[in-house]
Each structure stands twice: as C-alpha cells, then as structure tokens.
Design an enzyme around this catalytic site. Sequence first.
Site, PDB file in Angstrom:
ATOM      1  N   PRO A  18       0.732  -1.354   0.023  1.00 40.06           N
ATOM      2  CA  PRO A  18       0.061  -0.078   0.067  1.00 40.06           C
ATOM      3  C   PRO A  18       0.665   1.369  -0.110  1.00 40.06           C
ATOM      4  O   PRO A  18       1.771   1.420   0.712  1.00 40.06           O
ATOM      5  CB  PRO A  18      -0.662  -0.221   1.280  1.00 40.06           C
ATOM      6  CG  PRO A  18       0.305  -0.791   2.408  1.00 40.06           C
ATOM      7  CD  PRO A  18       0.885  -1.631   1.604  1.00 40.06           C
ATOM      8  N   CYS A  19       0.359   2.530  -0.763  1.00 41.16           N
ATOM      9  CA  CYS A  19       1.156   3.678  -0.789  1.00 41.16           C
ATOM     10  C   CYS A  19       0.165   4.713  -0.533  1.00 41.16           C
ATOM     11  O   CYS A  19      -0.158   5.280  -1.591  1.00 41.16           O
ATOM     12  CB  CYS A  19       2.019   3.701  -1.890  1.00 41.16           C
ATOM     13  SG  CYS A  19       2.877   5.463  -1.829  1.00 41.16           S
ATOM     14  N   ILE A  20      -0.511   4.763   0.697  1.00 42.29           N
ATOM     15  CA  ILE A  20      -1.342   5.966   0.798  1.00 42.29           C
ATOM     16  C   ILE A  20      -2.564   6.049  -0.010  1.00 42.29           C
ATOM     17  O   ILE A  20      -3.593   5.982   0.569  1.00 42.29           O
ATOM     18  CB  ILE A  20      -0.676   7.352   0.874  1.00 42.29           C
ATOM     19  CG1 ILE A  20       0.315   7.336   2.023  1.00 42.29           C
ATOM     20  CG2 ILE A  20      -1.882   8.406   0.976  1.00 42.29           C
ATOM     21  CD1 ILE A  20       0.090   8.230   3.029  1.00 42.29           C
ATOM     22  N   THR A  21      -2.352   6.111  -1.386  1.00 39.92           N
ATOM     23  CA  THR A  21      -3.652   6.358  -2.322  1.00 39.92           C
ATOM     24  C   THR A  21      -3.662   5.137  -2.778  1.00 39.92           C
ATOM     25  O   THR A  21      -4.663   5.042  -3.819  1.00 39.92           O
ATOM     26  CB  THR A  21      -3.464   7.482  -2.980  1.00 39.92           C
ATOM     27  OG1 THR A  21      -2.262   7.439  -3.650  1.00 39.92           O
ATOM     28  CG2 THR A  21      -3.177   8.663  -2.145  1.00 39.92           C
ATOM     29  N   ARG A  22      -2.691   4.113  -2.927  1.00 42.23           N
ATOM     30  CA  ARG A  22      -2.839   2.984  -4.200  1.00 42.23           C
ATOM     31  C   ARG A  22      -2.174   1.891  -3.508  1.00 42.23           C
ATOM     32  O   ARG A  22      -1.668   1.834  -2.703  1.00 42.23           O
ATOM     33  CB  ARG A  22      -2.187   3.701  -5.204  1.00 42.23           C
ATOM     34  CG  ARG A  22      -0.661   3.811  -5.143  1.00 42.23           C
ATOM     35  CD  ARG A  22       0.130   4.460  -6.253  1.00 42.23           C
ATOM     36  NE  ARG A  22       0.106   5.860  -6.053  1.00 42.23           N
ATOM     37  CZ  ARG A  22       0.865   6.518  -6.636  1.00 42.23           C
ATOM     38  NH1 ARG A  22       1.202   6.218  -8.136  1.00 42.23           N
ATOM     39  NH2 ARG A  22       0.926   8.001  -6.485  1.00 42.23           N
TER      40      ARG A  22
END
Lengths: 151, 78
Positions: B24-28
């Site tokens: 995961p990376c905050i928005t995606r």
Amino acid sequence: MSLRVGSPVTGRVVALSAVPDPVFSQAMVGPGVAVEPVRAKADVVSPVDGKVVTLHPHAFVVATGDGAAVLVHLGIDTVKRKGEGFELHVVKGEEVRAGQRIVTWDPAEVEAAGFAPICPVIALDASADVLAGLALDADVTTNDALFDWSR
Amino acid sequence: MADEKAQKIIAALGGASNIVEIEPCITRLRCELEDGSVVDEKALKALGAHGVMRSGNVVQVVVGPEADTLASDIEDLL
C-alpha cells in the site's frame, strides 16, 4: 465554514497538473496543489489542525474533527526510499496543530537519489469547486496558506 | 464486509495465486502480479477504484486513503 490549508514545506506552489504522477496530476484522489520544495533539509509541518490518521515516512494524512482529510506526499515514488532520509516526529493517531512538524527530510537528497521531490497537497475526496484562493505560482514558507477548503 | 471487498479485489486481480506482492502507498495498491494482463479493470472500478495503471505485471490500483487498510485486509486473505 472554510478550512485554511497551510503549506507543509517551503517552496513554490504549482498546479497539480505539473506533478509527474497521474494519480495526482489527474486529481484521482482529490484536488489540491503541489509545492516544489526548496532543496535543503527541512521540517515538514501539518497543513491543518487534526489527527494524523495515516503516517508513512514519505507521506501522511491529517484529518480534521469534521472529517476533512488532507494528504501530503513528499516526492513522487518515494515509497521506494523505504523511509531512508525521513525522520518522523509524530505517531499515527496523534493530534497535531497546523504548523507542527511531522517529519524531517531533505528534498535535495531525494532528488539526488533520482526521485522528483515535488509535494502534492490534496483535499482528499473533495470536488475541485470547493477549493478557493489557490496560491498558484507563489513562493511560500511552511504554514503559509495554500488554499481554502469550503466545508 | 471489509473482507468481502478485499476478496473481490483479489478476484479482480486474477486470484490469490496471481498475486506476488501487494504494497500500500497512501492512495494506491501497488500490485506485483504473475500475469498483469488478466486484471479486471472494470471490476476494480466497480469496487470504487479511482483508476488503474498498468505497467506490465505491476498494476497500481488507486483506491484512495483506505489503501493501507485494504492492503492489510487483502494480505490476511492471501
């Protein structure tokens, strides 16, 4: 009600369309602006009063009491740095004030490592027409207003 | 309910056996897949994805700020 969103970094405000990442440049997660940061080691501050609801070394979200969430992303694809060069000063769930330091980083180091250090500041899940007073093309220091979010 | 959404995302990504890694990376969700071509973009969008970006077998699903929670829900099911 209008929420003043301050700059997390010192630098020059540019349009989101200048960000080399379609998620931000096409405003997929919300409207906002980006700040091209001054290339020197610096503290990154919270854009609003609220709670740190998401916290990564390279990005964080602060949500206000009434549910407005502001995302600050420090550089593009910087998740690949795996936290290297980012020093956190808060923990997830902490209540912070606008202007309070969240993390220290060095945009020059990020750039030297091959990443764009530009910082998108996003009004999550907002529509573009609720943002006003965008400080486009302005030079800002931390906590200067970037835009007003009408709530 | 959360698990149901995670389950559907896994299905749209070609099933658990097709997933090498999800980050995961905050928005995606950055998904490394065995075969990126089987991804069901329409299903992902129906599940609330704002966008899907493909680059070979790496597929990024833009889900917004719930990415962290979703990724851990998905990992629980893998």
